[in-house]
Design a protein around this motif. Structure first.
Motif, PDB file in Angstrom:
ATOM      1  N   HIS A  25      43.673  11.335  70.886  1.00 22.22           N
ATOM      2  CA  HIS A  25      44.831  10.617  71.424  1.00 22.22           C
ATOM      3  C   HIS A  25      45.711  11.617  72.142  1.00 22.22           C
ATOM      4  O   HIS A  25      45.891  12.755  71.693  1.00 22.22           O
ATOM      5  N   ARG A  26      46.264  11.187  73.284  1.00 25.96           N
ATOM      6  CA  ARG A  26      47.238  12.003  74.014  1.00 25.96           C
ATOM      7  C   ARG A  26      48.376  11.108  74.463  1.00 25.96           C
ATOM      8  O   ARG A  26      48.149  10.017  75.000  1.00 25.96           O
ATOM      9  N   LYS A  78      52.521  15.305  72.823  1.00 26.90           N
ATOM     10  CA  LYS A  78      51.628  15.601  71.695  1.00 26.90           C
ATOM     11  C   LYS A  78      50.203  15.170  71.993  1.00 26.90           C
ATOM     12  O   LYS A  78      49.946  14.336  72.887  1.00 26.90           O
ATOM     13  N   VAL A 100      46.672  14.206  69.342  1.00 23.16           N
ATOM     14  CA  VAL A 100      46.190  14.005  67.977  1.00 23.16           C
ATOM     15  C   VAL A 100      44.703  14.319  67.955  1.00 23.16           C
ATOM     16  O   VAL A 100      43.964  13.888  68.860  1.00 23.16           O
ATOM     17  N   ASP A 115      40.922  14.856  65.482  1.00 25.79           N
ATOM     18  CA  ASP A 115      40.222  14.209  64.381  1.00 25.79           C
ATOM     19  C   ASP A 115      40.010  15.139  63.182  1.00 25.79           C
ATOM     20  O   ASP A 115      39.147  14.889  62.343  1.00 25.79           O
ATOM     21  N   GLY A 147      42.124  16.309  60.026  1.00 25.36           N
ATOM     22  CA  GLY A 147      43.348  16.103  59.266  1.00 25.36           C
ATOM     23  C   GLY A 147      43.325  16.862  57.962  1.00 25.36           C
ATOM     24  O   GLY A 147      42.763  17.952  57.853  1.00 25.36           O
ATOM     25  N   VAL A 196      49.014  22.824  64.421  1.00 27.97           N
ATOM     26  CA  VAL A 196      48.900  21.488  63.842  1.00 27.97           C
ATOM     27  C   VAL A 196      50.150  21.284  62.995  1.00 27.97           C
ATOM     28  O   VAL A 196      50.327  21.931  61.964  1.00 27.97           O
ATOM     29  N   VAL A 208      49.616  16.393  59.246  1.00 23.88           N
ATOM     30  CA  VAL A 208      48.285  15.852  58.992  1.00 23.88           C
ATOM     31  C   VAL A 208      48.381  14.593  58.137  1.00 23.88           C
ATOM     32  O   VAL A 208      49.264  14.466  57.285  1.00 23.88           O
ATOM     33  N   HIS A 246      43.701  12.705  60.600  1.00 25.32           N
ATOM     34  CA  HIS A 246      44.414  12.955  61.847  1.00 25.32           C
ATOM     35  C   HIS A 246      45.236  14.238  61.735  1.00 25.32           C
ATOM     36  O   HIS A 246      45.860  14.494  60.702  1.00 25.32           O
ATOM     37  N   ARG A 277      48.285  16.153  64.039  1.00 25.39           N
ATOM     38  CA  ARG A 277      49.196  16.001  65.179  1.00 25.39           C
ATOM     39  C   ARG A 277      49.617  17.359  65.681  1.00 25.39           C
ATOM     40  O   ARG A 277      50.102  18.205  64.919  1.00 25.39           O
TER      41      ARG A 277
END
Length: 377
Positions: free
Chosen positions: A270-271, A275, A277, A279, A281, A315, A318, A322, A324
């Motif tokens: 994800h963008r 930020k 995200v 995979d 976490g 990071v 978490v 995920h 972030r």
């Protein structure tokens, strides 16, 4: 062997181990311990992987330290026959300990409880095995062990071991975990020599009271790295983290970032503004926030590109699957579309490795091996 571009297609998250950095770290520690004049009994809890342990004990006497009985059985099956189980023993594990003792030449355990040796000896007698036992000493960590200055209590435990028919007093053991709170090399060196001196004092006191101390077992990666004077001849050291190091050790100055051999390969999923995200976490990275006491913004790992080059990102948060990553620079954010592969230098390599089933061993950008990780207790 697979092709270099497989780093672009291997399922993520994945645990990557830099072979060159691993072998360099191992060679440096072996040479350092040789200069100290001590025996190296590496702690395998960091990696839980027999192929790595074989590299660790090359040129050494062959003994290893374990933190779980699952490790013990796996390493025994792999041919390791001199094991030290470095967690205080309790009666619920007597059966499995005796089973493991049948599979190896020597199994050592530790205790700080004087009522335990007769019970352990009875279990060993029933199983037809013998065990070596260390008395655990607390040199300032405050976790487990008899305080170094409680000599009467230490003697009581040692005599309980020495008088138990199926047990042999192997010596005394400590872990200076307080070294991880040291902020400078000078502070770590102070902890290291305090550990050495306190253990030497305890050993001398026991010997004056008629109890032999064949081995004094010390060490964590920070304290062993800090030592720069020869140790007494009956000392052995048990560093573990040095095989990989990690972002925590690098930020605290125990190693350089270039020594960190373990990264987690992850993909951007994800963008959005400010930020991305990924995979990876809490399960892939662990939730260890590392050196937050020293560096409040260290987060859950430091982010690099596919080649491992630092991007100046971390990071920051978490959840289970995920991670972030704040990205303040719009130009950098533009270069991180969904699907981009990144590598996270982990805070605590021991905890991260324990979350995964295997290492993908990487040399010069190519995956050259897949090594299994022992799981469970």
């Amino acid at each position: 062997m697979t092709r270099p571009e497989d780093l672009l297609t291997v399922p993520t998250p994945a645990l990557l181990l830099d072979q060159h950095r691993l072998e360099r770290n191992l060679a440096r520690m072996s040479a350092h311990v040789a200069r100290l004049g001590a025996r190296l009994r590496p702690h395998v809890k960091t990696h839980k992987c027999p192929p790595i342990a074989r590299k660790q004990v090359a040129g050494q006497f062959g003994g290893i330290t374990i933190s779980t009985l699952a490790e013990g059985f796996a390493f025994a099956e792999a041919g390791f026959d001199d094991l030290l189980y470095a967690v205080p023993v309790e009666p619920g594990k007597f059966g499995r300990l005796c089973q493991l003792a049948r599979q190896v030449r020597r199994l050592a355990v530790l205790t700080d409880e004087p009522t335990l040796p007769p019970l352990l000896s009875a279990a060993a007698e029933a199983a037809g095995v013998s065990l070596d036992v260390f008395v655990e000493i607390d040199c300032g960590d405050g976790r487990t062990g008899v305080s170094f200055d409680h000599l009467d209590r230490i003697e009581q435990v040692a005599r309980a071991v020495a008088s138990a028919g199926r047990l042999t007093l192997a010596g005394i053991l400590t872990h200076a975990g307080q070294s991880y709170a040291a902020r400078t090399t000078a502070e770590r060196r102070m902890v290291a020599y305090l550990e050495r001196d306190r253990m030497a004092h305890v050993a001398a006191a026991l010997e004056q009271r008629g109890l032999a101390v064949p081995c004094v077992s010390i060490g964590s990666t920070p304290t062993v790295v800090a030592l720069d004077e020869p140790l007494p001849p009956n000392f052995e050291v048990r560093p573990g983290n040095y095989v990989f190091f990690d972002a925590f050790q690098a930020q605290c100055g125990v190693c350089a970032f270039d020594d960190c051999a373990l990264t987690v390969l992850t993909a951007v999923v994800h963008r959005s503004e400010g930020k991305v995200v990924v995979d990876a976490g809490a399960i892939a990275l662990s939730k260890d926030i590392g050196a937050a006491d020293f560096f409040p913004h260290s987060g859950y790992g430091l982010v690099g590109d596919l080649a491992g080059r630092p991007l100046g990102l971390r990071v920051a948060a978490v959840s289970q699957e995920h991670g972030r990553i704040p990205v303040a620079d719009p130009a950098l954010l533009e270069r991180l579309p969904v699907g981009t592969r990144l590598r996270v230098a982990v805070n605590h390599s021991c905890l991260t490795a324990a979350q995964h089933a295997h290492y993908l061993v990487v040399a010069d950008g190519t995956i050259v091996a897949r090594w299994p990780i022992v799981q469970g207790w």
